[in-house]
Design a protein around this motif. Structure first.
Motif, PDB file in Angstrom:
ATOM      1  N   GLY A 177      16.603  24.966  -3.660  1.00 35.16           N
ATOM      2  CA  GLY A 177      16.910  25.737  -4.862  1.00 35.16           C
ATOM      3  C   GLY A 177      15.785  25.665  -5.879  1.00 35.16           C
ATOM      4  O   GLY A 177      15.442  26.656  -6.521  1.00 35.16           O
ATOM      5  N   TYR A 178      15.192  24.476  -6.019  1.00 35.33           N
ATOM      6  CA  TYR A 178      14.062  24.312  -6.937  1.00 35.33           C
ATOM      7  C   TYR A 178      12.896  25.205  -6.511  1.00 35.33           C
ATOM      8  O   TYR A 178      12.300  25.892  -7.327  1.00 35.33           O
ATOM      9  N   GLY A 182      10.480  32.224  -8.503  1.00 30.32           N
ATOM     10  CA  GLY A 182      10.944  33.417  -9.197  1.00 30.32           C
ATOM     11  C   GLY A 182      12.005  34.215  -8.451  1.00 30.32           C
ATOM     12  O   GLY A 182      12.288  35.345  -8.817  1.00 30.32           O
ATOM     13  N   ARG A 183      12.602  33.614  -7.417  1.00 32.50           N
ATOM     14  CA  ARG A 183      13.636  34.328  -6.665  1.00 32.50           C
ATOM     15  C   ARG A 183      14.943  34.357  -7.443  1.00 32.50           C
ATOM     16  O   ARG A 183      15.192  33.532  -8.318  1.00 32.50           O
ATOM     17  N   SER A 184      15.795  35.294  -7.093  1.00 35.38           N
ATOM     18  CA  SER A 184      17.073  35.473  -7.758  1.00 35.38           C
ATOM     19  C   SER A 184      18.062  34.389  -7.342  1.00 35.38           C
ATOM     20  O   SER A 184      18.047  33.911  -6.217  1.00 35.38           O
ATOM     21  N   ARG A 185      18.976  34.038  -8.252  1.00 32.22           N
ATOM     22  CA  ARG A 185      19.986  33.042  -7.909  1.00 32.22           C
ATOM     23  C   ARG A 185      21.009  33.577  -6.918  1.00 32.22           C
ATOM     24  O   ARG A 185      21.763  32.834  -6.325  1.00 32.22           O
ATOM     25  N   ASP A 186      21.042  34.885  -6.755  1.00 31.87           N
ATOM     26  CA  ASP A 186      21.956  35.493  -5.782  1.00 31.87           C
ATOM     27  C   ASP A 186      21.526  35.232  -4.344  1.00 31.87           C
ATOM     28  O   ASP A 186      22.275  35.523  -3.424  1.00 31.87           O
ATOM     29  N   GLU A 187      20.337  34.672  -4.151  1.00 28.40           N
ATOM     30  CA  GLU A 187      19.821  34.409  -2.812  1.00 28.40           C
ATOM     31  C   GLU A 187      20.231  33.047  -2.270  1.00 28.40           C
ATOM     32  O   GLU A 187      19.688  32.595  -1.265  1.00 28.40           O
ATOM     33  N   CYS A 188      21.190  32.386  -2.898  1.00 29.73           N
ATOM     34  CA  CYS A 188      21.656  31.091  -2.414  1.00 29.73           C
ATOM     35  C   CYS A 188      22.228  31.270  -1.010  1.00 29.73           C
ATOM     36  O   CYS A 188      23.136  32.077  -0.796  1.00 29.73           O
ATOM     37  N   PRO A 189      21.719  30.507  -0.033  1.00 29.53           N
ATOM     38  CA  PRO A 189      22.119  30.714   1.356  1.00 29.53           C
ATOM     39  C   PRO A 189      23.468  30.116   1.736  1.00 29.53           C
ATOM     40  O   PRO A 189      23.997  30.417   2.796  1.00 29.53           O
ATOM     41  N   ARG A 219       6.126  17.560 -11.304  1.00 31.94           N
ATOM     42  CA  ARG A 219       7.533  17.897 -11.503  1.00 31.94           C
ATOM     43  C   ARG A 219       8.247  18.257 -10.204  1.00 31.94           C
ATOM     44  O   ARG A 219       9.456  18.359 -10.185  1.00 31.94           O
ATOM     45  N   SER A 220       7.534  18.441  -9.145  1.00 32.90           N
ATOM     46  CA  SER A 220       8.110  18.871  -7.876  1.00 32.90           C
ATOM     47  C   SER A 220       9.091  17.827  -7.344  1.00 32.90           C
ATOM     48  O   SER A 220       8.762  16.649  -7.245  1.00 32.90           O
ATOM     49  N   PRO A 221      10.313  18.237  -6.981  1.00 33.09           N
ATOM     50  CA  PRO A 221      11.285  17.272  -6.458  1.00 33.09           C
ATOM     51  C   PRO A 221      10.881  16.726  -5.096  1.00 33.09           C
ATOM     52  O   PRO A 221      11.355  15.690  -4.684  1.00 33.09           O
ATOM     53  N   THR A 222       9.997  17.400  -4.384  1.00 35.80           N
ATOM     54  CA  THR A 222       9.562  16.899  -3.087  1.00 35.80           C
ATOM     55  C   THR A 222       8.604  15.733  -3.224  1.00 35.80           C
ATOM     56  O   THR A 222       8.400  14.980  -2.288  1.00 35.80           O
ATOM     57  N   GLU A 275      26.389  24.270  -5.506  1.00 42.45           N
ATOM     58  CA  GLU A 275      26.234  23.653  -6.826  1.00 42.45           C
ATOM     59  C   GLU A 275      24.891  22.926  -6.934  1.00 42.45           C
ATOM     60  O   GLU A 275      24.182  23.053  -7.938  1.00 42.45           O
ATOM     61  N   TYR A 276      24.516  22.195  -5.897  1.00 38.60           N
ATOM     62  CA  TYR A 276      23.228  21.499  -5.906  1.00 38.60           C
ATOM     63  C   TYR A 276      22.069  22.495  -5.842  1.00 38.60           C
ATOM     64  O   TYR A 276      21.051  22.315  -6.493  1.00 38.60           O
ATOM     65  N   TRP A 277      22.230  23.552  -5.053  1.00 40.07           N
ATOM     66  CA  TRP A 277      21.179  24.568  -4.950  1.00 40.07           C
ATOM     67  C   TRP A 277      20.954  25.215  -6.317  1.00 40.07           C
ATOM     68  O   TRP A 277      19.827  25.394  -6.757  1.00 40.07           O
ATOM     69  N   MET A 278      22.059  25.537  -7.002  1.00 45.48           N
ATOM     70  CA  MET A 278      21.953  26.168  -8.316  1.00 45.48           C
ATOM     71  C   MET A 278      21.328  25.219  -9.340  1.00 45.48           C
ATOM     72  O   MET A 278      20.557  25.649 -10.198  1.00 45.48           O
TER      73      MET A 278
END
Length: 69
Positions: free
Chosen positions: A16-17, A23-30, A63-66, A38-41
């Protein structure tokens, strides 16, 4: 030596990060699973915030979570 299974919630957050910083849309949650979504968002929101603050490319490496995985 066996590899431990990765936490699906951490993986969803990181993906999600990456989507948010890209810049992808939040509607693209797989995922249709409410908990994973919830975690992806959460990751997406964090990524979008970092994108808006200009934390992309080299400026956002720390800042990258990876980086903490």
């Amino acid at each position: 030596m066996k590899r431990q299974k990765r936490d699906p919630f951490q993986r969803a957050y990181v993906r999600g990060y990456k989507a948010g910083i890209g810049g992808r849309s939040r509607d693209e949650c797989p995922s249709d699973n409410v908990n994973v979504r919830e975690y992806w968002m959460s990751g997406w929101r964090e990524g979008r915030g970092d994108q808006w603050e200009g934390m992309t490319g080299v400026a956002g490496i720390h800042r990258s979570p990876t980086a903490t995985v």
